[in-house]
Scaffold this active site. Sequence first.
Site, PDB file in Angstrom:
ATOM      1  N   GLU A  82       0.792  -1.221   0.000  1.00  0.00           N
ATOM      2  CA  GLU A  82       0.000   0.000   0.000  1.00  0.00           C
ATOM      3  C   GLU A  82       0.830   1.279   0.000  1.00  0.00           C
ATOM      4  O   GLU A  82       0.413   2.288  -0.568  1.00  0.00           O
ATOM      5  CB  GLU A  82      -0.921   0.012   1.234  1.00  0.00           C
ATOM      6  CG  GLU A  82      -2.061  -0.981   1.186  1.00  0.00           C
ATOM      7  CD  GLU A  82      -3.163  -0.548   0.228  1.00  0.00           C
ATOM      8  OE1 GLU A  82      -3.094   0.579  -0.312  1.00  0.00           O
ATOM      9  OE2 GLU A  82      -4.075  -1.340  -0.009  1.00  0.00           O
ATOM     10  N   SER A 342     -28.921 -31.324  50.642  1.00  0.00           N
ATOM     11  CA  SER A 342     -28.131 -31.756  51.806  1.00  0.00           C
ATOM     12  C   SER A 342     -26.764 -31.101  51.899  1.00  0.00           C
ATOM     13  O   SER A 342     -25.947 -31.504  52.722  1.00  0.00           O
ATOM     14  CB  SER A 342     -27.951 -33.282  51.758  1.00  0.00           C
ATOM     15  OG  SER A 342     -29.187 -33.938  51.831  1.00  0.00           O
TER      16      SER A 342
END
Length: 687
Positions: A82, A342
Amino acid sequence: MAGLVVASLTYFSFAGLSGAMHDITAKLPPVPNPAQVATSTVILDRAGDLLRPYTIADGRWRLPVTLADVDPTFIAMLKGYEDRRFAEHHGVDWRALGRAAGQIARNGHIVSGGSTLTMQVARLLEGAPTRGFPEKLQQIVFAREIEDRLGKDDILALYLALAPYGGNLEGVRAASLAYFGKEPRRLTVAESALLVALPQAPEARRPDRDPKAAKAARDRVLDRLVAAGMLDTETAASAKTERIPKARKIFPMLAAHLGDAGRKGHPNTSVIRLTLDGRLQKKLEELASDRARAVGPKASVAIVVADHLTGEILASVGSADFMDSGRNGFVDMTNAIRSPGSTLKPLIYGLAFEQGIAHPQSLIEDRPTAFGGYAPVNFDGFYRGTVTIHDALTESLNVPAVQVLDAVGPARLVARLKRAAANPKLPDLSAPGLAIGLGGVGITLNDLVSVYAALARGGRPVALHDGTRATPVASDTAPMLEPLAAWYVADILADVPPPTIGARGRIAYKTGTSYGYRDAWSIGFDGRYVIGVWAGRADGAPVAGLSGIGTAAPVLFEAFDRLGGSRAPLRAAPAGALIASNGELPAPLKHFRRPGMLAGKAPDNPEIAFPPNGVQVDLGIRAGDPAPLMIKIRNGKPPFTWFANGTPIAQTPFARSESWEPDGPGFVTLSVVDSAGRSDRVTVFVE
């Protein structure tokens, strides 16, 4: 056309540019630094790995990213393709613009662009296309403004965050996760080339829509980099054989419930780091999903893992599948208030051990018993007769647990739960009753993990935290249990028979099943980790065959297996532990009896539970290796003041036991006074 392009570019680059800049600059948006760009909120684990990202306000994925997060090969390829003179120019590469204009003049169409990376950042920040020369001029002016304000690394970071990659994907990190399913720090050459190519025409080249166009664009990038001498032909040829992804991958969504909680608690924070271990979280989410399917189509499973040495929560699975509406997966079952079955029994017995009214080998009756209008029965409907408290707990018998709870008091049980930062919910705000010992109270999985973490630590609470919040447990909080009582409980729980997949003694654990088969629980710990498992339906409906031992316990043992590494051993017995058979116990401890039944003692008065009056205690004094004498008290109101032969020993604000080292063998009178001035004394012979 070509002449107009050349003339216009010449005008922009010389006389016209300086004259137009004043008018254009006023229209430009402000130049942000990378930290000011709105990015997706991301949830990270303890190592900084991504657990879950969120979109920004308009539904786009734009994840925070820095140069250090991206493969250096990609950065080099991006610049090479680029903007080869990125490090040299000041926002505009006039040579590249001139070359582009010449190519247009010779070929009649665009052959290569002249925009620099800075100019592309300018376009992305403006959010408008550059279709004509006025727009191009504005982009050039803005690019120079950006270069004046920011360094090259910041400009590059803006490009990495804002570049479009098709659909609602912005930034290289979102694209890498969506197309390759991985972070951009380790990209292949082919993957880097594709990510370089996509921003030029993100919709036309989307690999999930047109993989042929994406491949062609990627290969052009590779060819140009070969021509520029940045890649050798063999590497490029190999990269061209790599497949193009044909569909987007789903973004990570680990710890979805906890991520939502973190985002809600920190609405202005873009990066939220949790204490979770991402790899463990993934393993346990898969485990929960698999086991929930086996339970039923609407069942769910929740799992919490904590390091009880540090208080850090390492995994938090709120449901079997966050996105499964049939299982109500959106409900976080780690924070849902449910009946614990329990699972509170260990603390009940721990309180009895602490008060000196019971020992693991004390005998207790498991027979039909009524407590006022309350008549508990065992889970299987059978009674065992006379059993030890050890066996009553390992077999999770209901009647003995209620007997002991009647002795220690339901209110005390609730108070001790709160010391461990649990928040039990009583029905209709009623006073604690005996039914809470068998599940008649509401509690969360996180609360139970906090309670068992305290058990694992010898009764000392720890502030469990996950990065979104911390459980409010102060450093000077009273212990949930005294160390000896906690050890007795843990030692018993290590003997609980494991499920068929487990090995006895690896962990100390307890199961529970709520009334009507609505909740299955299993909570366990070793010397470092505590894990809690819940299974059931989020809507509270019964599940046929659901049970703690059959449904939740196998998940617990598998979760410990997935921790990896060697298991830390359980805590060693503390000083004063009485390891003896029932026949070797002092007479008051041979058979469990409720304090209110002790002759000549008012139930609320303090009473020295150990040593009993008139006994002979062998402390090893004559052998030359003396051990301290442990003194225990039941009933009374703290704080207590302790005396030996009339001399104060200590005053402890919370403890119901004290250790004392006699000077030598002989008779000694021990006494205790509570905060209300009530007292008790015993005389014993120590040797």
